[in-house]
Design an enzyme around this catalytic site. Structure first.
Site, PDB file in Angstrom:
ATOM      1  N   GLN A 154       0.532  -9.689  -1.079  1.00 30.68           N
ATOM      2  CA  GLN A 154       1.170  -8.762  -0.142  1.00 30.68           C
ATOM      3  C   GLN A 154       1.960  -7.715  -0.918  1.00 30.68           C
ATOM      4  OE1 GLN A 154       0.809  -9.411   3.299  1.00 30.68           O
ATOM      5  NE2 GLN A 154       1.620  -7.376   3.577  1.00 30.68           N
ATOM      6  N   PHE A 155       1.263  -6.698  -1.437  1.00 30.12           N
ATOM      7  CA  PHE A 155       1.947  -5.670  -2.222  1.00 30.12           C
ATOM      8  C   PHE A 155       2.998  -4.935  -1.401  1.00 30.12           C
ATOM      9  CE2 PHE A 155      -1.311  -3.067  -0.286  1.00 30.12           C
ATOM     10  CZ  PHE A 155      -0.708  -1.833  -0.114  1.00 30.12           C
ATOM     11  N   THR A 156       2.868  -4.946  -0.083  1.00 27.20           N
ATOM     12  CA  THR A 156       3.799  -4.209   0.767  1.00 27.20           C
ATOM     13  C   THR A 156       5.206  -4.804   0.750  1.00 27.20           C
ATOM     14  OG1 THR A 156       3.138  -5.440   2.740  1.00 27.20           O
ATOM     15  CG2 THR A 156       1.959  -3.385   2.283  1.00 27.20           C
TER      16      THR A 156
END
Length: 140
Positions: A73-75
Site C-alpha cells: 500500500q504505497f498510498t
C-alpha cells in the site's frame, strides 16, 4: 516502513476475478515502504506486527496463531498537507518496495505466522470485515 493493521473476521484480495489471498479471524496488514527502509526495518516491522496486542484479551497474532493478509500500500506515504492532490514522493519506487515487502512476509513466516498476500503492482480488490473495529498504524 508503515503498516496499518486491522483486526478482521475475514479479508481477501481479488485480482482479475480470482481470489489470490484470504484469511479468517486474523489481521489485515497494509504495508508501505519509504526510501530509507532496509532489511532490518522489514524484520523489525514483522516482529512488531506479529506481537501487536490488538486481538481480544490483549492477545497478539503470535499468541493465538491468527493469520495475516499482507497487502502492499504505497498510498500510506501519501502527503496531502499542501492541497487536495496527494504527492507520493515519500513512497519507495516499486523495485525497492517489492523486495522489502517480500522480506517482511518472509520474516513473519520465519516467526511461524500464516501469511497470505496480495499481488504487487496489480489492481487489487481488497475486501474486509473489521472486528471492533481495531486499527493501529505502526511505523519503524
Amino acid at each position: 516502513m508503515r503498516a496499518l493493521v486491522q483486526t478482521v473476521s475475514r479479508a481477501s484480495v481479488t485480482v482479475s476475478g480470482s481470489v489470490v489471498g484470504s484469511i479468517v479471524d486474523g489481521l489485515l496488514v497494509l504495508v508501505g515502504v519509504t526510501h530509507t527502509d532496509d532489511s532490518a526495518v522489514a524484520v523489525t516491522m514483522a516482529r512488531k506486527v506479529h506481537e501487536l496486542r490488538i486481538l481480544d484479551d490483549e492477545k497478539s497474532a503470535s499468541d493465538v496463531g491468527a493469520p495475516l493478509l499482507v497487502v502492499s500500500q504505497f498510498t500510506l506515504y501519501g502527503d496531502a498537507r499542501k492541497g487536495r492532490r496527494p504527492t507520493w514522493i515519500a513512497a519507495a519506487r516499486p523495485e525497492v518496495a517489492e523486495p522489502l515487502i517480500e522480506e517482511f512476509c518472509a520474516a513473519l513466516r520465519a516467526r511461524g505466522a500464516s501469511v497470505q498476500t496480495g499481488r504487487f503492482r496489480t489492481h487489487m480488490l481488497v475486501e474486509s470485515v473489521n472486528v471492533g473495529p481495531r486499527t493501529v498504524l505502526l511505523e519503524v
